[in-house]
Design an enzyme around this catalytic site. Sequence first.
Site, PDB file in Angstrom:
ATOM      1  N   CYS A 218      -1.690   3.258  -2.300  1.00 50.05           N
ATOM      2  CA  CYS A 218      -0.881   2.288  -1.561  1.00 50.05           C
ATOM      3  C   CYS A 218      -0.368   2.810  -0.225  1.00 50.05           C
ATOM      4  O   CYS A 218       0.122   2.034   0.593  1.00 50.05           O
ATOM      5  CB  CYS A 218       0.283   1.813  -2.425  1.00 50.05           C
ATOM      6  SG  CYS A 218      -0.242   1.001  -3.957  1.00 50.05           S
TER       7      CYS A 218
ATOM      8  N   HIS B 228       5.405  -1.120   2.414  1.00 52.73           N
ATOM      9  CA  HIS B 228       4.406  -1.447   1.405  1.00 52.73           C
ATOM     10  C   HIS B 228       5.003  -2.477   0.462  1.00 52.73           C
ATOM     11  O   HIS B 228       6.137  -2.335   0.000  1.00 52.73           O
ATOM     12  CB  HIS B 228       3.999  -0.184   0.640  1.00 52.73           C
ATOM     13  CG  HIS B 228       3.241  -0.473  -0.615  1.00 52.73           C
ATOM     14  ND1 HIS B 228       2.139  -1.306  -0.638  1.00 52.73           N
ATOM     15  CD2 HIS B 228       3.433  -0.058  -1.901  1.00 52.73           C
ATOM     16  CE1 HIS B 228       1.684  -1.386  -1.876  1.00 52.73           C
ATOM     17  NE2 HIS B 228       2.451  -0.643  -2.654  1.00 52.73           N
TER      18      HIS B 228
ATOM     19  N   ASN C  31       1.106  -7.070  -4.994  1.00 54.43           N
ATOM     20  CA  ASN C  31       0.866  -5.728  -4.453  1.00 54.43           C
ATOM     21  C   ASN C  31      -0.623  -5.598  -4.146  1.00 54.43           C
ATOM     22  O   ASN C  31      -1.441  -5.519  -5.061  1.00 54.43           O
ATOM     23  CB  ASN C  31       1.311  -4.682  -5.477  1.00 54.43           C
ATOM     24  CG  ASN C  31       1.116  -3.254  -4.994  1.00 54.43           C
ATOM     25  OD1 ASN C  31       0.438  -3.009  -3.997  1.00 54.43           O
ATOM     26  ND2 ASN C  31       1.692  -2.302  -5.710  1.00 54.43           N
TER      27      ASN C  31
END
Length: 320
Positions: free
Chosen positions: A114, A247, A277
């Site tokens: 990520c 993020h 996500n």
Amino acid sequence: MAMYSRIIGTGSYLPEKILTNLELESMVDTSDEWIQARTGIKQRHIAAPGQMASDLALEASRNAIEAAGIQASDIDLVIVATTTPDMIFPSTACILQNKLGISGSPAFDVQAVCSGFIYALATADMFVSSGKSRNALIVGSEVYSRIMDWNDRSTCVLFGDGAGAVVLTRDQKPGILSSHLHADGSYSQVLSAPASIHSGKIQGTPFITMEGSTVFKFAVKVLEEAVLEALHANDLQSSDIDWLIPHQANIRIITSTAKKLGIPEEKVVVTVTQHGNTSAASVPLALDQAVRDGRVQSGQHVVLEGVGGGFTWGSVLVRW
């Protein structure tokens, strides 16, 4: 004369299929209320069968190149951040480069989960600001639906597919002010997809496994530190930040980090509610949305930050 790298175009792409929380209720023991209360997520996009990371990356790249006002032939560096590549090798960046109709210049993948886009952008900045590259294409692209255990409600509700891209060019005017990257491999088992291939067979689970509480505590801690590191390096304060683009892992991580930094919610770009996500794609997706809807304006200070499996984490401070 000092030279810098500057973002001159952004782009993104989301697959057509949308999977809502209500649809997930019929697939796994969960509820819309449970998901939203813990994650903030309402829906996520899912790639079509046969739609690969390079396909999503291609659409996002075309949008970024068009926004930059250049041609694909002007790109002399391609970096793709992905944890879900088209294949073991060649790199998704090489596949994307070919789909764009260009060749000869460097193309490679970055795998920092990520944090991948942050790592890729920092790497491209070094190429561009040093004169090794003139126009760099940096893409975060993921198809996490392919590595999801759809029977595991602790993970399958979290992730989505998508891609975001930026074009970076060399300029005398400061754009990227600094980047800050970190990793700690002692946490490698906390968030992982631990499968490996031996003699043509998959060993271990190919699905995402996660210790949620550990990830949450670590993420909030290091994301705050990464932003403060960027601010200190440039003699700035939290009040100087016009936009925080984190993020998009979980709304609680995002709001907790902003609160610790003293950044008001109205200065935080949030897309996790609609995208879920999307791992390495989340930051460039959120950036593109904020640029295209007019929130991000010339001269503003924008902080990009991410944390991912490894653990890896980092930040990039940009003057737009």
